[in-house]
Write a protein that holds these residues in place. Structure first.
Motif, PDB file in Angstrom:
ATOM      1  N   ARG A   6       0.642  -1.118  -0.037  1.00 22.32           N
ATOM      2  CA  ARG A   6       0.076   0.051   0.012  1.00 22.32           C
ATOM      3  C   ARG A   6       0.854   1.224  -0.055  1.00 22.32           C
ATOM      4  NH1 ARG A   6      -2.729   3.718   1.932  1.00 22.32           N
ATOM      5  NH2 ARG A   6      -4.892   3.838   2.547  1.00 22.32           N
ATOM      6  N   GLN A   7       0.427   2.308  -0.653  1.00 23.16           N
ATOM      7  CA  GLN A   7       1.216   3.504  -0.748  1.00 23.16           C
ATOM      8  C   GLN A   7       1.546   4.017   0.667  1.00 23.16           C
ATOM      9  OE1 GLN A   7      -0.814   6.884  -2.675  1.00 23.16           O
ATOM     10  NE2 GLN A   7       1.047   8.236  -2.400  1.00 23.16           N
ATOM     11  N   GLY A   8       2.708   4.212   1.060  1.00 20.88           N
ATOM     12  CA  GLY A   8       3.169   4.861   2.424  1.00 20.88           C
ATOM     13  C   GLY A   8       3.675   3.655   3.228  1.00 20.88           C
ATOM     14  N   LEU A   9       3.590   2.580   2.874  1.00 25.00           N
ATOM     15  CA  LEU A   9       4.119   1.094   3.590  1.00 25.00           C
ATOM     16  C   LEU A   9       5.315   0.715   3.080  1.00 25.00           C
ATOM     17  CD1 LEU A   9       1.046  -0.904   4.986  1.00 25.00           C
ATOM     18  CD2 LEU A   9       2.141   1.202   5.953  1.00 25.00           C
ATOM     19  N   SER A  48      -2.500   1.780  16.086  1.00 30.24           N
ATOM     20  CA  SER A  48      -3.933   1.071  15.728  1.00 30.24           C
ATOM     21  C   SER A  48      -4.777   2.309  15.656  1.00 30.24           C
ATOM     22  CB  SER A  48      -4.259  -0.059  16.576  1.00 30.24           C
ATOM     23  OG  SER A  48      -4.559   0.497  17.846  1.00 30.24           O
ATOM     24  N   ALA A  49      -5.866   2.324  14.779  1.00 33.03           N
ATOM     25  CA  ALA A  49      -6.981   3.412  14.999  1.00 33.03           C
ATOM     26  C   ALA A  49      -8.062   2.568  14.226  1.00 33.03           C
ATOM     27  CB  ALA A  49      -6.245   4.387  14.074  1.00 33.03           C
ATOM     28  N   VAL A  50      -9.300   3.527  14.202  1.00 40.89           N
ATOM     29  CA  VAL A  50     -10.452   2.955  13.822  1.00 40.89           C
ATOM     30  C   VAL A  50     -10.936   3.897  12.808  1.00 40.89           C
ATOM     31  CG1 VAL A  50     -11.424   1.539  15.562  1.00 40.89           C
ATOM     32  CG2 VAL A  50     -11.983   3.909  15.669  1.00 40.89           C
ATOM     33  N   ARG A  51     -11.700   3.621  11.810  1.00 41.34           N
ATOM     34  CA  ARG A  51     -12.085   4.361  10.621  1.00 41.34           C
ATOM     35  C   ARG A  51     -13.331   5.307  11.195  1.00 41.34           C
ATOM     36  NH1 ARG A  51     -16.242   4.443   7.216  1.00 41.34           N
ATOM     37  NH2 ARG A  51     -16.789   2.143   7.699  1.00 41.34           N
ATOM     38  N   TRP A  61      -5.569   5.068   8.696  1.00 38.87           N
ATOM     39  CA  TRP A  61      -4.031   4.846   8.141  1.00 38.87           C
ATOM     40  C   TRP A  61      -3.115   5.804   8.849  1.00 38.87           C
ATOM     41  CZ3 TRP A  61      -2.668   0.073   6.890  1.00 38.87           C
ATOM     42  CH2 TRP A  61      -3.481  -0.665   6.296  1.00 38.87           C
ATOM     43  N   GLU A  62      -3.428   7.041   8.704  1.00 40.72           N
ATOM     44  CA  GLU A  62      -2.606   8.222   9.056  1.00 40.72           C
ATOM     45  C   GLU A  62      -2.322   8.133  10.649  1.00 40.72           C
ATOM     46  OE1 GLU A  62      -4.231  11.729   7.230  1.00 40.72           O
ATOM     47  OE2 GLU A  62      -3.394  11.138   5.189  1.00 40.72           O
ATOM     48  N   THR A  63      -3.509   7.962  11.381  1.00 43.17           N
ATOM     49  CA  THR A  63      -3.431   7.948  12.696  1.00 43.17           C
ATOM     50  C   THR A  63      -2.605   6.745  13.336  1.00 43.17           C
ATOM     51  OG1 THR A  63      -5.446   9.211  13.024  1.00 43.17           O
ATOM     52  CG2 THR A  63      -4.764   7.871  14.703  1.00 43.17           C
TER      53      THR A  63
END
Length: 75
Positions: A6-9, A48-51, A61-63
């Motif tokens: 994925r872009q950014g990973l 980790s984060a939730v949408r 993803w950013e969080t």
């Protein structure tokens, strides 16, 4: 779903997309992943984060990425 390309990973970064998972579940999943990797002598930083509707999946993803880097700096 395990995501690497994925872009950014980067090559040593992975994302896990957990369906129907709240923040407590995401935190528990992250802890299980860290424990499993630690048992194999692999150090890992986890965020980790939730949408949420306002920021969407990109915001989650950013969080998570920001929290992962914060944890990495604290090691």
């Amino acid at each position: 779903v395990l995501v690497q390309s994925r872009q950014g990973l980067g090559g040593d970064e992975f994302g896990i997309l957990a369906i129907e998972c709240d923040q407590a579940g995401a935190n528990a999943l992250g802890a299980r992943v860290k424990k499993a990797l630690g048992q194999r002598a692999v150090k890992a930083s986890v965020g980790s984060a939730v949408r949420v509707p306002f920021t969407g999946l990109q915001g989650a993803w950013e969080t998570a990425d920001r929290l992962m880097y914060e944890e990495k700096r604290e090691r």
